[in-house]
Motif scaffolding. Sequence first.
Motif, PDB file in Angstrom:
ATOM      1  N   LEU A 186       0.808  -1.221   0.000  1.00  0.00           N
ATOM      2  CA  LEU A 186       0.000   0.000   0.000  1.00  0.00           C
ATOM      3  C   LEU A 186       0.847   1.280   0.000  1.00  0.00           C
ATOM      4  N   PRO A 187       1.881   1.402   0.879  1.00  0.00           N
ATOM      5  CA  PRO A 187       2.700   2.621   0.794  1.00  0.00           C
ATOM      6  C   PRO A 187       3.473   2.726  -0.521  1.00  0.00           C
ATOM      7  N   LEU A 188       3.795   1.595  -1.140  1.00  0.00           N
ATOM      8  CA  LEU A 188       4.535   1.642  -2.400  1.00  0.00           C
ATOM      9  C   LEU A 188       3.695   2.206  -3.540  1.00  0.00           C
ATOM     10  N   VAL A 189       2.368   2.153  -3.394  1.00  0.00           N
ATOM     11  CA  VAL A 189       1.515   2.769  -4.410  1.00  0.00           C
ATOM     12  C   VAL A 189       1.771   4.277  -4.478  1.00  0.00           C
ATOM     13  N   LEU A 190       2.135   4.866  -3.335  1.00  0.00           N
ATOM     14  CA  LEU A 190       2.424   6.299  -3.283  1.00  0.00           C
ATOM     15  C   LEU A 190       3.773   6.649  -3.893  1.00  0.00           C
ATOM     16  N   TRP A 191       4.519   5.641  -4.325  1.00  0.00           N
ATOM     17  CA  TRP A 191       5.848   5.893  -4.880  1.00  0.00           C
ATOM     18  C   TRP A 191       5.779   6.746  -6.134  1.00  0.00           C
ATOM     19  N   VAL A 198       6.298   7.608   0.437  1.00  0.00           N
ATOM     20  CA  VAL A 198       6.465   6.176   0.732  1.00  0.00           C
ATOM     21  C   VAL A 198       7.007   5.992   2.136  1.00  0.00           C
ATOM     22  N   PHE A 199       8.033   6.747   2.486  1.00  0.00           N
ATOM     23  CA  PHE A 199       8.619   6.623   3.822  1.00  0.00           C
ATOM     24  C   PHE A 199       7.609   7.019   4.899  1.00  0.00           C
ATOM     25  N   LEU A 200       6.878   8.097   4.684  1.00  0.00           N
ATOM     26  CA  LEU A 200       5.864   8.507   5.654  1.00  0.00           C
ATOM     27  C   LEU A 200       4.746   7.465   5.742  1.00  0.00           C
ATOM     28  N   GLY A 201       4.397   6.850   4.596  1.00  0.00           N
ATOM     29  CA  GLY A 201       3.373   5.811   4.605  1.00  0.00           C
ATOM     30  C   GLY A 201       3.790   4.597   5.415  1.00  0.00           C
ATOM     31  N   MET A 205       1.981   3.254   8.783  1.00  0.00           N
ATOM     32  CA  MET A 205       1.512   1.872   8.808  1.00  0.00           C
ATOM     33  C   MET A 205       2.073   1.125  10.012  1.00  0.00           C
ATOM     34  N   VAL A 206       3.351   1.320  10.328  1.00  0.00           N
ATOM     35  CA  VAL A 206       3.942   0.656  11.492  1.00  0.00           C
ATOM     36  C   VAL A 206       3.268   1.130  12.771  1.00  0.00           C
ATOM     37  N   PHE A 207       2.971   2.408  12.864  1.00  0.00           N
ATOM     38  CA  PHE A 207       2.289   2.945  14.051  1.00  0.00           C
ATOM     39  C   PHE A 207       0.899   2.330  14.204  1.00  0.00           C
ATOM     40  N   VAL A 208       0.157   2.244  13.107  1.00  0.00           N
ATOM     41  CA  VAL A 208      -1.194   1.672  13.165  1.00  0.00           C
ATOM     42  C   VAL A 208      -1.137   0.186  13.508  1.00  0.00           C
TER      43      VAL A 208
END
Length: 234
Positions: A186-191, A198-201, A205-208
């Motif tokens: 999912l964060p890689l879609v923001l690439w 991507v890094f913020l995603g 995600m790790v926090f959630v």
Amino acid sequence: MEWKNYYLDVILVPLGLLLTFVYHAWLWYKVKTQPLATFIGVNATVRRQWISPILEDIDKKNILAVQTLRNMIMGSSLMATTSILLCAGLAAVLSSTYSIKKPVTDTVYGAHGEFTAALKFTITLTIFVFSFFLHTLSIRFMNQASLLMSAPLQPLSVLTESHLVEILDKGCVLNTIGNRIFYLALPLVLWTCGPLLVFLGFGVMVFVLYNLDFVCDKRSSNNNGKIKMNHEIV
């Protein structure tokens, strides 16, 4: 300037992936050492305790068993369908010459070359394919468990309660891993919008996931030494 853009992609994206891998390695260690401190360990413990009373009174609880396994299969089927649909969409983008493969604006940080854009979509597509593959394997084990659960248990038969527990555990573990791989994509879609997103995603995600994976009641960690697991939790 172009090297600076590539430099951001090379640093931020692997750093986000490393953050995710470190978190899941730590989560795996907690599941192995303190299973009751994580929801994965709690679910695995309850699931193994659930099979025994179901088999003892299968005539009265067969509907409950079928509905429970059906819900698990439906969850894996939904994730598998979503993964393969996203794969089809990314494959369509890769095979087209539409302007979506170009950056949204020229101010987005990161590399925007044609090869880089294809690499971004290919990596994301591969991750979704792996998620689809693991969910299909999970459905296979769930279907096998639902079939064997209604079969009569014999003392000298290969089909035993421990065998059913192992099959159900494999299906649930494959489903969990497939979900985590799906979340990884999912964060890689923001690439396409730059490596910073991507890094913020990955960080969000790790926090959630941390708040969803760990039990809030810290007393559960004190009870881990009192419960002996019959099987390994992967």
